[in-house]
Design an enzyme around this catalytic site. Structure first.
Site, PDB file in Angstrom:
ATOM      1  N   ARG A  59      23.119 117.045  29.646  1.00 41.16           N
ATOM      2  CA  ARG A  59      23.957 116.658  30.789  1.00 41.16           C
ATOM      3  C   ARG A  59      25.413 116.398  30.360  1.00 41.16           C
ATOM      4  NH1 ARG A  59      24.188 111.251  34.115  1.00 41.16           N
ATOM      5  NH2 ARG A  59      24.760 111.995  36.179  1.00 41.16           N
ATOM      6  N   HIS A  63      28.825 117.643  32.061  1.00 37.52           N
ATOM      7  CA  HIS A  63      29.845 116.736  32.611  1.00 37.52           C
ATOM      8  C   HIS A  63      31.184 116.893  31.901  1.00 37.52           C
ATOM      9  CE1 HIS A  63      27.206 113.820  35.103  1.00 37.52           C
ATOM     10  NE2 HIS A  63      26.818 115.069  35.209  1.00 37.52           N
ATOM     11  N   ASP A  64      31.158 117.452  30.716  1.00 36.11           N
ATOM     12  CA  ASP A  64      32.412 117.808  30.064  1.00 36.11           C
ATOM     13  C   ASP A  64      32.996 119.061  30.730  1.00 36.11           C
ATOM     14  OD1 ASP A  64      34.527 117.866  28.280  1.00 36.11           O
ATOM     15  OD2 ASP A  64      33.416 118.977  26.746  1.00 36.11           O
ATOM     16  N   VAL A  67      34.620 119.196  34.378  1.00 37.10           N
ATOM     17  CA  VAL A  67      35.855 118.447  34.641  1.00 37.10           C
ATOM     18  C   VAL A  67      36.997 119.044  33.812  1.00 37.10           C
ATOM     19  CG1 VAL A  67      36.931 116.163  34.619  1.00 37.10           C
ATOM     20  CG2 VAL A  67      34.470 116.380  35.064  1.00 37.10           C
ATOM     21  N   GLY A  69      37.262 121.886  32.504  1.00 34.13           N
ATOM     22  CA  GLY A  69      36.811 122.727  31.399  1.00 34.13           C
ATOM     23  C   GLY A  69      36.168 121.966  30.254  1.00 34.13           C
ATOM     24  N   SER A  73      36.752 116.021  27.101  1.00 31.94           N
ATOM     25  CA  SER A  73      37.439 114.937  27.827  1.00 31.94           C
ATOM     26  C   SER A  73      36.496 113.789  28.179  1.00 31.94           C
ATOM     27  CB  SER A  73      38.105 115.481  29.090  1.00 31.94           C
ATOM     28  OG  SER A  73      37.144 116.078  29.934  1.00 31.94           O
ATOM     29  N   ASN A  91      29.362 109.145  35.949  1.00 28.24           N
ATOM     30  CA  ASN A  91      29.137 108.815  34.533  1.00 28.24           C
ATOM     31  C   ASN A  91      28.868 107.328  34.287  1.00 28.24           C
ATOM     32  OD1 ASN A  91      29.502 111.464  33.616  1.00 28.24           O
ATOM     33  ND2 ASN A  91      31.722 111.205  33.445  1.00 28.24           N
ATOM     34  N   PRO A 160      29.350 117.029  41.418  1.00 29.32           N
ATOM     35  CA  PRO A 160      28.818 116.719  42.750  1.00 29.32           C
ATOM     36  C   PRO A 160      27.821 115.553  42.701  1.00 29.32           C
ATOM     37  CG  PRO A 160      27.870 118.769  41.921  1.00 29.32           C
ATOM     38  CD  PRO A 160      28.902 118.341  40.933  1.00 29.32           C
ATOM     39  N   HIS A 190      17.085 119.751  35.222  1.00 29.83           N
ATOM     40  CA  HIS A 190      16.352 118.573  35.683  1.00 29.83           C
ATOM     41  C   HIS A 190      14.855 118.695  35.422  1.00 29.83           C
ATOM     42  CE1 HIS A 190      19.907 117.392  38.575  1.00 29.83           C
ATOM     43  NE2 HIS A 190      20.221 117.311  37.287  1.00 29.83           N
ATOM     44  N   THR A 191      14.473 119.611  34.590  1.00 28.68           N
ATOM     45  CA  THR A 191      13.106 119.660  34.065  1.00 28.68           C
ATOM     46  C   THR A 191      12.932 118.618  32.965  1.00 28.68           C
ATOM     47  OG1 THR A 191      11.450 121.050  32.977  1.00 28.68           O
ATOM     48  CG2 THR A 191      13.716 121.493  32.384  1.00 28.68           C
ATOM     49  N   ASP A 243      10.552 123.185  30.690  1.00 26.96           N
ATOM     50  CA  ASP A 243       9.660 124.209  31.235  1.00 26.96           C
ATOM     51  C   ASP A 243      10.105 124.524  32.666  1.00 26.96           C
ATOM     52  OD1 ASP A 243       8.819 122.042  32.803  1.00 26.96           O
ATOM     53  OD2 ASP A 243       7.213 121.530  31.417  1.00 26.96           O
TER      54      ASP A 243
HETATM   55  C1  HEM Z   1      23.830 120.746  40.782  1.00 32.16           C
HETATM   56  C2  HEM Z   1      24.443 119.621  40.764  1.00 32.16           C
HETATM   57  C3  HEM Z   1      23.906 118.445  40.019  1.00 32.16           C
HETATM   58  C4  HEM Z   1      23.690 117.220  40.523  1.00 32.16           C
HETATM   59  C5  HEM Z   1      23.948 116.766  41.946  1.00 32.16           C
HETATM   60  C6  HEM Z   1      23.137 116.418  39.463  1.00 32.16           C
HETATM   61  C7  HEM Z   1      22.822 115.088  39.599  1.00 32.16           C
HETATM   62  C8  HEM Z   1      22.205 114.328  38.623  1.00 32.16           C
HETATM   63  C9  HEM Z   1      21.872 112.938  38.760  1.00 32.16           C
HETATM   64  C10 HEM Z   1      22.188 112.064  39.966  1.00 32.16           C
HETATM   65  C11 HEM Z   1      21.221 112.557  37.646  1.00 32.16           C
HETATM   66  C12 HEM Z   1      20.667 111.170  37.324  1.00 32.16           C
HETATM   67  C13 HEM Z   1      21.780 110.287  36.818  1.00 32.16           C
HETATM   68  C14 HEM Z   1      21.423 108.817  36.847  1.00 32.16           C
HETATM   69  O1  HEM Z   1      20.751 108.385  37.775  1.00 32.16           O
HETATM   70  O2  HEM Z   1      21.860 108.098  35.926  1.00 32.16           O
HETATM   71  C15 HEM Z   1      21.148 113.698  36.780  1.00 32.16           C
HETATM   72  C16 HEM Z   1      20.556 113.722  35.555  1.00 32.16           C
HETATM   73  C17 HEM Z   1      20.544 114.805  34.730  1.00 32.16           C
HETATM   74  N1  HEM Z   1      21.234 115.994  34.932  1.00 32.16           N
HETATM   75 FE1  HEM Z   1      22.070 116.608  36.640  1.00 32.16          FE
HETATM   76  N2  HEM Z   1      23.021 117.168  38.336  1.00 32.16           N
HETATM   77  C18 HEM Z   1      23.500 118.412  38.622  1.00 32.16           C
HETATM   78  C19 HEM Z   1      23.641 119.455  37.727  1.00 32.16           C
HETATM   79  C20 HEM Z   1      23.277 119.382  36.406  1.00 32.16           C
HETATM   80  C21 HEM Z   1      23.618 120.374  35.410  1.00 32.16           C
HETATM   81  C22 HEM Z   1      24.485 121.594  35.663  1.00 32.16           C
HETATM   82  C23 HEM Z   1      23.028 119.963  34.253  1.00 32.16           C
HETATM   83  C24 HEM Z   1      23.039 120.605  32.898  1.00 32.16           C
HETATM   84  C25 HEM Z   1      23.347 121.858  32.672  1.00 32.16           C
HETATM   85  C26 HEM Z   1      22.320 118.727  34.533  1.00 32.16           C
HETATM   86  C27 HEM Z   1      21.540 118.034  33.639  1.00 32.16           C
HETATM   87  C28 HEM Z   1      20.989 116.794  33.870  1.00 32.16           C
HETATM   88  C29 HEM Z   1      20.070 116.147  32.950  1.00 32.16           C
HETATM   89  C30 HEM Z   1      19.495 116.751  31.693  1.00 32.16           C
HETATM   90  C31 HEM Z   1      19.815 114.872  33.476  1.00 32.16           C
HETATM   91  C32 HEM Z   1      18.975 113.757  32.843  1.00 32.16           C
HETATM   92  C33 HEM Z   1      19.898 112.946  31.929  1.00 32.16           C
HETATM   93  C34 HEM Z   1      19.251 111.779  31.213  1.00 32.16           C
HETATM   94  O3  HEM Z   1      18.041 111.563  31.300  1.00 32.16           O
HETATM   95  O4  HEM Z   1      20.016 111.055  30.548  1.00 32.16           O
HETATM   96  N3  HEM Z   1      22.508 118.401  35.840  1.00 32.16           N
HETATM   97  N4  HEM Z   1      21.780 114.764  37.404  1.00 32.16           N
END
Ligand code: HEM
Ligand SMILES: *[C@@H]1O[C@H](CO)[C@@H](O)[C@H](O)[C@H]1NC(C)=O
Ligand SMILES: *[C@@H]1O[C@H](CO)[C@@H](O)[C@H](O)[C@H]1NC(C)=O
Ligand SMILES: *[C@@H]1O[C@H](CO)[C@@H](O)[C@H](O)[C@H]1NC(C)=O
Ligand SMILES: *[C@@H]1O[C@H](CO)[C@@H](O)[C@H](O)[C@H]1NC(C)=O
Ligand SMILES: *[C@@H]1O[C@H](CO)[C@@H](O)[C@H](O)[C@H]1NC(C)=O
Ligand SMILES: *[C@@H]1O[C@H](CO)[C@@H](O)[C@H](O)[C@H]1NC(C)=O
Ligand SMILES: *[C@@H]1O[C@H](CO)[C@@H](O)[C@H](O)[C@H]1NC(C)=O
Length: 315
Positions: A59, A63-64, A67, A69, A73, A91, A160, A190-191, A243
């Site tokens: 993640r 997030h880098d 924002v 590029g 940052s 963040n 977003p 989000h797997t 997966d």
């Molecule tokens: C499509 C738009 C996206 C939204 C709205 C979104 C939103 C979120 C949110 C709300 C969380 C939980 C954060 C928390 O409650 O602390 C999360 C976790 C996560 N996101 Fe996304 N995300 C998106 C795209 C992405 C992308 C592009 C990636 C990576 C390429 C990603 C990877 C992850 C991962 C791996 C987690 C778990 C992090 C952890 O357990 O520390 N997400 N995301």
């Protein structure tokens, strides 16, 4: 004579390519041949210590990149005269892995001082994390430089929120040069990993496109108010393995975030969700491609930016 012209032309092409063109998988092969190995070992150790760290690092790179590029940052600390991205809406109390990056950077500085950028560390760490948790591999393109700035307001608006509807998700990805397919593919991240109650409360209490028993079970740990930081798995079935079950969950209305379920809710993106839910190799193949694409967002090249010595602070 003609030969000279060709040679000059070739040199021009190569020079352009190197100064502002593509990143390259071999970027550090002569300046820091141990770089990839150092990162890989550190990631394996970090994930062994805490499995979730793999998700957090994946993640982090996103997030880098989202924002201004992929420029490191997100790693800059706030201080009395500087506001960074760590406290941006998506963040604050959520981005993790800063210490792991510090450890990797310290090792790299010892081996090849001033060579490997923090932005590249994030890109390699994301790939190694995915591989370590059972996902696909890809050749990470390298040669990004680090920013001397950060922007909390851009972070607030470019990443977003989980309350986003499908059209908002699509426009935020399009604005980054990513496609609708990239949106569905990268959301497959989000797997793995966890989300806080505050990120999915709205979805489990006020929406209809969620399996009722799944909603009930989440309600037992995530109350209507309070306990904002209680965690739940983004993929209820296998939060530590990379997966395609995330997509299968979506078919069963068991997406944790509103934004997840938006991808399978009777519209154009359903098609991709179904394909990934039934074909893991397809998901893996496309995921690798989309990660490279995300990693190519506006890198700093040539003399832009710097190679930070400490990822938390501008040199
Ligand atoms: C499509 C738009 C996206 C939204 C709205 C979104 C939103 C979120 C949110 C709300 C969380 C939980 C954060 C928390 O409650 O602390 C999360 C976790 C996560 N996101 Fe996304 N995300 C998106 C795209 C992405 C992308 C592009 C990636 C990576 C390429 C990603 C990877 C992850 C991962 C791996 C987690 C778990 C992090 C952890 O357990 O520390 N997400 N995301
Ligand atoms: C970040 O979270 C902390 C702790 O919950 C809170 O005190 C602070 O106000 C938050 N910062 C921002 C900018 O929202
Ligand atoms: C960004 O979002 C945080 C947390 O929601 C908020 O406190 C802050 O004022 C916003 N900052 C900027 C510069 O937009
Ligand atoms: C989606 O969300 C955006 C931004 O919040 C809003 O302006 C728009 O009306 C929403 N679209 C739909 C179809 O609900
Ligand atoms: C919040 O979590 C604590 C500890 O897990 C639990 O004892 C408490 O009952 C929870 N509060 C609510 C309102 O669910
Ligand atoms: C999608 O889900 C929402 C619930 O968040 C629902 O109101 C809406 O009608 C669903 N269908 C479509 C096609 O958006
Ligand atoms: C699954 O995807 C792979 C990779 O694109 C492809 O070669 C294979 O034919 C697909 N399998 C099925 C059953 O569609
Ligand atoms: C505050 O952070 C900025 C950005 O990293 C840095 O340039 C500056 O030197 C820092 N100030 C202090 C007093 O450490």
């Amino acid at each position: 004579m003609a030969c000279y012209y060709h040679l000059i032309f070739l040199i021009l092409i190569v020079a352009t390519y190197q100064s502002n063109g593509q990143l390259s998988p071999d970027y550090y092969s002569s300046t820091c041949p141990q770089a990839l190995h150092i990162v890989k070992k550190a990631i394996a150790a970090a994930i062994k210590h805490e499995t979730r760290m793999g998700a957090s690092l994946l993640r982090f790179h996103a997030h880098d990149c989202l924002v201004n590029g992929c420029d490191g940052s997100v790693l800059l600390d706030d201080n009395a005269t500087f506001i960074g991205e760590k406290t941006a809406a998506s963040n604050n109390n959520s981005a993790r892995g800063f210490n792991v990056v510090d450890v990797i950077k310290a090792q790299l500085e010892q081996t090849c001082p001033g060579v490997v950028s923090c932005a590249d560390i994030l890109a390699i760490a994301a790939r190694d994390s995915v591989v370590q948790l059972g996902g696909p591999s890809w050749k990470v393109r390298l040669g990004r430089r680090d920013s001397t700035t950060a922007s909390r307001s851009v972070a607030n608006t470019s990443i977003p929120p989980p309350t986003s509807n499908l059209s908002a998700l699509i426009s935020s990805f399009i604005a980054q040069g990513l496609s609708i397919k990239d949106l569905v593919t990268l959301s497959g991240s989000h797997t793995i990993g966890l989300a806080r109650c505050t990120s999915f409360r709205g979805h489990i209490y006020s929406e209809s496109n969620i399996d009722p028993s799944f909603a009930n079970s989440l309600q037992s740990t995530c109350p209507r108010s309070g306990n904002d930081s209680v965690l739940a798995s983004l993929d209820l079935q296998s939060p530590t393995s990379f997966d395609n079950l995330y997509y299968k969950n979506l078919l069963n209305k068991k997406g944790l975030l509103h934004s997840d379920q938006e991808l399978f809710n009777g519209s154009s993106t359903d098609f991709f969700v179904k394909r990934y839910a039934t074909n893991t190799s397809l998901f893996f193949q496309e995921f690798a491609k989309s990660m490279i694409k995300m990693g190519n967002i506006k890198p700093l090249r040539g003399s832009a930016g710097e190679i930070r010595i400490n990822c938390r602070k501008v040199n």
